[in-house]
Scaffold this motif. Structure first.
Motif, short mmCIF file in Angstrom:
data_model
loop_
_atom_site.label_atom_id
_atom_site.label_comp_id
_atom_site.label_asym_id
_atom_site.label_seq_id
_atom_site.Cartn_x
_atom_site.Cartn_y
_atom_site.Cartn_z
N PRO A 52 0.98 -14.47 -18.85
CA PRO A 52 1.08 -13.08 -18.00
C PRO A 52 2.59 -13.03 -17.58
N PRO A 63 3.39 -7.84 -11.00
CA PRO A 63 2.22 -7.92 -11.80
C PRO A 63 1.86 -9.19 -12.55
N GLY A 64 3.03 -9.57 -13.37
CA GLY A 64 2.63 -10.83 -14.26
C GLY A 64 2.55 -11.91 -13.09
N ILE A 101 1.49 -12.20 -10.27
CA ILE A 101 0.03 -12.04 -9.14
C ILE A 101 -0.79 -12.59 -10.33
N THR A 102 -0.90 -11.99 -11.58
CA THR A 102 -2.10 -12.53 -12.34
C THR A 102 -1.85 -13.91 -12.79
N GLY A 103 -0.72 -14.36 -13.04
CA GLY A 103 -0.53 -15.68 -13.60
C GLY A 103 -0.94 -16.64 -12.46
N VAL A 135 -3.07 -16.07 -9.77
CA VAL A 135 -4.68 -16.15 -9.97
C VAL A 135 -5.31 -16.84 -10.74
N MET A 136 -4.84 -16.50 -11.93
CA MET A 136 -5.62 -17.06 -13.10
C MET A 136 -5.43 -18.77 -13.24
N THR A 164 -8.15 -9.49 -8.91
CA THR A 164 -7.50 -9.42 -10.12
C THR A 164 -7.48 -7.89 -10.57
N LEU A 165 -8.66 -7.23 -10.84
CA LEU A 165 -9.01 -5.82 -11.10
C LEU A 165 -8.27 -5.12 -9.98
N ASP A 209 -4.47 -4.99 -10.04
CA ASP A 209 -4.04 -4.31 -11.54
C ASP A 209 -3.98 -3.10 -11.47
N ASN A 240 -0.93 -0.52 -11.53
CA ASN A 240 -0.66 0.54 -12.52
C ASN A 240 -0.86 1.91 -12.41
#
Length: 226
Positions: free
Chosen positions: A109, A146-147, A149-151, A153-154, A214-215, A218, A222
């Protein structure tokens, strides 16, 4: 059924996931930046090594980590600095192992976010006299949010759910290496279905919350500004 018995692996898992996520946020940033911006011919080779935990069977990765952390590997030498014999089957060993098996969940991410920034914002900041540090904090960090946050969380979620690698390098030591995935397996082995149901249902709820967050994040990040 003892709630204290259930809480112990839960708290240990949350501690492991939190520490691993923080370490990967710090260590993953320069690695992902280099992979996204470097023109080195070795870039994809390094990227392939970072992504290997995505396709390797967890037991294979766990086997090599066990050798590395054991008494005859680098982990044994490091443990000897404070009188220990091995880093395997310890919480420190779990942190080291978690770093490697969660590496692609943070790097990918971040790499995508850094690549999407492009050269124009950096060149504009440079033309205004911004230093490297100012460009990172005022340009790169907000645009790559965003990267991050996604990174995060994942990475946190993957660390919570990992089983194969943790079993290989950590075993089943209460209070030290017995995380949720191992505790659930242990309860089933001992036919303690009540405790197993509590942990399994908790993991289902946790997975749903992680995906929903996450959704939602995102979608909001966006959504074009009015």
């Amino acid at each position: 059924m003892s709630l204290a018995e259930i809480w112990q692996p839960v708290s240990l898992t949350l501690s492991l996931a939190g520490i691993n996520t923080l370490i990967l946020l710090l260590a993953g940033t320069p690695i992902a930046w280099w992979l996204a911006r470097s023109q080195s011919r070795y870039r994809e080779l390094v990227g392939a090594v970072v992504s290997m935990p995505l396709v390797l069977p967890p037991t294979v990765l766990g086997f090599y980590l066990l050798l590395a952390l054991g008494p005859n590997g680098p982990g044994g030498w490091i443990a000897g600095l404070w009188g220990g014999r091995t880093l395997a089957f310890s919480f420190t060993g779990l942190v080291i192992g978690s770093f490697f098996y969660s590496l692609p969940f943070m790097i990918q991410p971040l790499r995508n976010a850094f690549a999407a920034i492009g050269n124009e914002p950096m060149e504009a900041a440079s033309s205004l006299g911004a230093s490297n540090g100012q460009r990172f904090w005022r340009v790169v960090l907000p645009l790559a949010r965003p990267g991050y946050i996604t990174g995060a969380v994942m990475t946190f979620a993957h660390t919570v759910g990992e089983f194969g690698v943790v079993l290989m390098i950590g075993g089943n030591i209460p209070g030290q290496t017995k995380v949720i995935a191992i505790a659930l397996y242990d309860y089933v082995e001992r036919l303690q279905w009540g405790n197993a149901h509590i942990l399994a249902l908790g993991m289902v709820i946790f997975a749903f919350v992680v995906i929903a967050i996450t959704l939602t994040v995102d979608r909001r990040l966006n959504t074009p500004m009015p």
